[in-house]
Write a protein that holds these residues in place. Structure first.
Motif, mmCIF file in Angstrom:
data_model
loop_
_atom_site.group_PDB
_atom_site.id
_atom_site.type_symbol
_atom_site.label_atom_id
_atom_site.label_comp_id
_atom_site.label_asym_id
_atom_site.label_seq_id
_atom_site.Cartn_x
_atom_site.Cartn_y
_atom_site.Cartn_z
ATOM 1 N N PHE A 1 -9.867 1.036 3.581
ATOM 2 C CA PHE A 1 -9.747 0.210 2.378
ATOM 3 C C PHE A 1 -8.455 -0.595 2.330
ATOM 4 O O PHE A 1 -8.431 -1.680 1.775
ATOM 5 N N THR A 2 -7.374 -0.074 2.908
ATOM 6 C CA THR A 2 -6.112 -0.785 2.798
ATOM 7 C C THR A 2 -5.696 -1.463 4.094
ATOM 8 O O THR A 2 -4.870 -2.368 4.074
ATOM 9 N N GLY A 3 -6.231 -1.000 5.224
ATOM 10 C CA GLY A 3 -5.822 -1.531 6.509
ATOM 11 C C GLY A 3 -4.551 -0.881 7.008
ATOM 12 O O GLY A 3 -4.045 -1.216 8.061
ATOM 13 N N LYS A 4 -4.005 0.066 6.230
ATOM 14 C CA LYS A 4 -2.756 0.753 6.588
ATOM 15 C C LYS A 4 -3.027 2.238 6.740
ATOM 16 O O LYS A 4 -3.938 2.775 6.152
ATOM 17 N N GLU B 1 -7.603 10.101 5.419
ATOM 18 C CA GLU B 1 -6.815 9.135 6.185
ATOM 19 C C GLU B 1 -7.668 7.934 6.605
ATOM 20 O O GLU B 1 -7.242 6.788 6.495
ATOM 21 N N LEU B 2 -8.877 8.216 7.096
ATOM 22 C CA LEU B 2 -9.752 7.141 7.558
ATOM 23 C C LEU B 2 -10.197 6.247 6.410
ATOM 24 O O LEU B 2 -10.249 5.023 6.555
ATOM 25 N N VAL B 3 -10.516 6.837 5.265
ATOM 26 C CA VAL B 3 -10.939 6.039 4.099
ATOM 27 C C VAL B 3 -9.787 5.174 3.614
ATOM 28 O O VAL B 3 -9.970 3.986 3.313
ATOM 29 N N HIS C 1 -19.244 -6.193 1.366
ATOM 30 C CA HIS C 1 -17.804 -6.447 1.476
ATOM 31 C C HIS C 1 -17.072 -5.220 2.014
ATOM 32 O O HIS C 1 -16.271 -5.309 2.934
ATOM 33 N N HIS C 2 -17.350 -4.061 1.437
ATOM 34 C CA HIS C 2 -16.639 -2.853 1.835
ATOM 35 C C HIS C 2 -17.076 -2.360 3.211
ATOM 36 O O HIS C 2 -16.275 -1.764 3.927
ATOM 37 N N THR C 3 -18.301 -2.626 3.589
ATOM 38 C CA THR C 3 -18.738 -2.284 4.943
ATOM 39 C C THR C 3 -17.975 -3.136 5.943
ATOM 40 O O THR C 3 -17.539 -2.643 6.986
ATOM 41 N N ARG C 4 -17.784 -4.419 5.628
ATOM 42 C CA ARG C 4 -16.993 -5.290 6.489
ATOM 43 C C ARG C 4 -15.559 -4.783 6.607
ATOM 44 O O ARG C 4 -14.974 -4.789 7.680
ATOM 45 N N ARG C 5 -14.995 -4.352 5.497
ATOM 46 C CA ARG C 5 -13.626 -3.816 5.511
ATOM 47 C C ARG C 5 -13.558 -2.573 6.384
ATOM 48 O O ARG C 5 -12.629 -2.404 7.161
ATOM 49 N N LEU C 6 -14.542 -1.707 6.240
ATOM 50 C CA LEU C 6 -14.588 -0.497 7.063
ATOM 51 C C LEU C 6 -14.637 -0.884 8.537
ATOM 52 O O LEU C 6 -13.911 -0.343 9.364
ATOM 53 N N TYR C 7 -15.461 -1.851 8.855
ATOM 54 C CA TYR C 7 -15.619 -2.284 10.238
ATOM 55 C C TYR C 7 -14.340 -2.962 10.754
ATOM 56 O O TYR C 7 -13.909 -2.712 11.874
ATOM 57 N N ASN C 8 -13.735 -3.812 9.949
ATOM 58 C CA ASN C 8 -12.564 -4.569 10.392
ATOM 59 C C ASN C 8 -11.294 -3.730 10.472
ATOM 60 O O ASN C 8 -10.435 -4.000 11.305
ATOM 61 N N ASN C 9 -11.138 -2.750 9.604
ATOM 62 C CA ASN C 9 -9.885 -2.000 9.529
ATOM 63 C C ASN C 9 -9.862 -0.742 10.384
ATOM 64 O O ASN C 9 -8.796 -0.152 10.551
ATOM 65 N N LEU C 10 -10.994 -0.311 10.882
ATOM 66 C CA LEU C 10 -11.024 0.869 11.738
ATOM 67 C C LEU C 10 -11.417 0.464 13.153
ATOM 68 O O LEU C 10 -12.249 -0.420 13.342
#
Length: 92
Positions: free
Chosen positions: A88-91, A82-84, A42-51
């Motif tokens: 995680f938040t997309g912001k 900043e990147l983390v 899940h968190h890998t997907r978030r990392l991929y989608n938000n950055l």
């Protein structure tokens, strides 16, 4: 001169290792392993989608240890934060 081991002795060692492996596998909390794997996915997907691709590359360059630098350099820690946060938040 060393004595050769018989095929029966070698197979007995293999059977012993297999039995130890089986006993170890029975003691593993597979539900916990599954939950952790799901969390990581899940968190890998978030990392991929938000950055962006550039940000993901920068993130990996900063956090993956190298022979010369095992830790994140002090001057890079703010950028990693900043990147983390964005991952995680997309912001920003």
């Amino acid at each position: 001169m060393s004595a050769k081991r018989s095929k029966a002795a070698k197979s007995g060692a293999v059977v012993g290792m297999a039995a130890r492996g089986f006993n170890y596998a029975r003691r593993v909390d597979w539900a916990a392993v599954w939950i952790r794997a799901q969390w990581l996915t899940h968190h890998t997907r978030r990392l991929y989608n938000n950055l962006s691709e550039e940000e993901r590359r920068e993130f990996l360059d900063l956090v993956v240890p190298t022979k010369d630098s095992k830790m994140i350099a002090k001057e890079d820690r703010g950028r990693v934060q900043e990147l983390v946060t964005k991952a995680f938040t997309g912001k920003r």
